[in-house]
Write an enzyme that holds these catalytic residues in place. Structure first.
Site, PDB file in Angstrom:
ATOM      1  CE  LYS A   1      14.241   3.571 -19.463  1.00 17.22           C
ATOM      2  NZ  LYS A   1      13.315   4.072 -18.693  1.00 17.22           N
TER       3      LYS A   1
ATOM      4  CE  LYS B   1      21.588   5.722 -19.242  1.00 11.23           C
ATOM      5  NZ  LYS B   1      20.333   6.567 -19.009  1.00 11.23           N
TER       6      LYS B   1
ATOM      7  CE  LYS C   1      21.492   0.615 -14.927  1.00  9.45           C
ATOM      8  NZ  LYS C   1      20.772   1.709 -14.567  1.00  9.45           N
TER       9      LYS C   1
END
Ligand code: ADP
Ligand code: NA
Length: 330
Positions: free
Chosen positions: A200, A114, A197
């Site tokens: 979003k 992230k 995967k």
């Protein structure tokens, strides 16, 4: 007899949840209500680990709650609440921060993923420590199970390690929770990049099926999904990730096995499979979208559900926090 507790959360970081969220986790939230005592939350404090527009965040928190209710989270059986409405989460997180080793936090692969885009030096400390807040979210409720997708397994391990550490350093306080991960749908893949995967934050719009997309748009995305050049419908996740991902979604929405579904397409091409799956998805999302909109049209009713959920959650969380404060010497 008391029903075993379950707890889970979802971030309000998009206007809509996607099929990875739904099949990996949220569907289990709904199913577990019959035999368990659930606590389900919209984790707005996790959302601010990356920059958010306050107006958009508030709207997405409502949209998240409305989608959960629309898919069947039942406030009569589940405490549905917003994380920031229960101050004990942030309070316990501080205590857990102080028993987490820096190196232990640094091993969390989600932070690496992230923070990759902005660079580690620019990422917030909140993003770095968010698995510790997540541990607090869970441990406050002493749940038996935490229904999540595969990507959360490492965080659940950290949660269990911190619970065990606190219990042995002070006194038995926390229950060690088990992840509840359904292997068949633990990882739904990006339609355009079927070895990554569906996410979003990382998927392109064409790779992600949102629950609140215009159903025509979802159908088009399915028809344009990346497959392979073999033109044989078969369930084989290693060799045929794209087709297998479509079969997984098909299977989850119809309750038939992926191999059985594949057999229907013997001697037919991917176009037929995609067309039929598009119909199944449209039939699923159309009423969900309508129910979500109806719920969003009555903010006072949503506020009432969330206030009741926060009151029920707060009662449980405050009791655990009081034990923790006592044990650490506050
Ligand atoms: P995202 O990963 O898209 O940012 P969240 O982190 O809010 O979504 O995840 C919410 C829940 O959905 C978690 O339980 C997570 O494990 C699950 N989840 C997210 N993406 C997927 C996926 N592609 N397949 C299965 N489960 C997923
Ligand atoms: Na995730």
């Amino acid at each position: 007899t008391a029903r075993p507790r379950v707890l889970s959360g979802i971030q309000p970081t998009a206007d809509s949840f996607h099929f990875g969220n739904y099949l990996g986790a949220l569907r289990q939230w709904v199913a577990l209500q019959d035999e368990h005592e659930p606590f389900y939350m919209v984790v707005d404090q996790h959302a601010i680990t990356v920059e958010q527009d306050p107006k958009v965040l508030r709207e997405r928190t409502y949209r998240s709650a409305a989608q959960l209710l629309a898919m069947g989270v039942d406030p009569a059986r589940s405490a549905l609440f917003v994380q920031s409405h229960v101050p004990a989460h942030a309070q316990l997180a501080w205590v857990l921060n102080c028993i987490t080793a820096f190196g232990e936090a640094r091993r969390m692969t989600q932070f690496k993923d992230k923070s990759a885009r902005q660079g580690e030096g620019a990422a917030s400390v909140g993003l770095f420590t968010y698995p510790i807040l997540q541990a607090a979210d869970i441990l406050l409720y002493r749940p038996a199970y935490v229904p999540v997708g595969e990507d959360q397994r490492q965080h659940l391990e950290l949660t269990r390690d911190l619970a065990h550490r606190f219990n042995t350093r002070f006194k038995k306080t926390f229950r060690l929770p088990e992840p509840y991960i359904l292997e068949a749908t633990a990882k739904i893949y990006d339609l355009q990049n079927p070895t990554a995967k569906m996410s979003k934050s990382a998927s392109s719009p064409a790779g992600i099926i949102d629950l609140l997309d215009d159903p025509k748009v979802s159908a088009k995305k399915i028809r344009s999904a990346v497959t392979d050049s073999e033109a044989v419908v078969a369930y084989d996740p290693a060799a045929k990730p794209g087709v297998s991902n479509l079969l997984t979604i098909f299977s989850a929405l119809t309750g038939r096995g992926p191999v059985e579904i594949a057999a229907d397409y013997e001697g037919r091409g991917y176009g037929d499979l995609k067309g039929d799956l598009a119909d199944v998805v449209v039939d699923f999302v159309t009423p969900l979208r309508d129910r979500t909109q109806a719920l969003l049209d009555d903010r006072a009713a949503l506020d009432a559900v969330l206030a009741d959920g926060a009151a029920r959650a707060g009662e449980v969380a405050e009791r655990t926090l009081a034990d923790v404060y006592d044990r650490v010497g506050f």
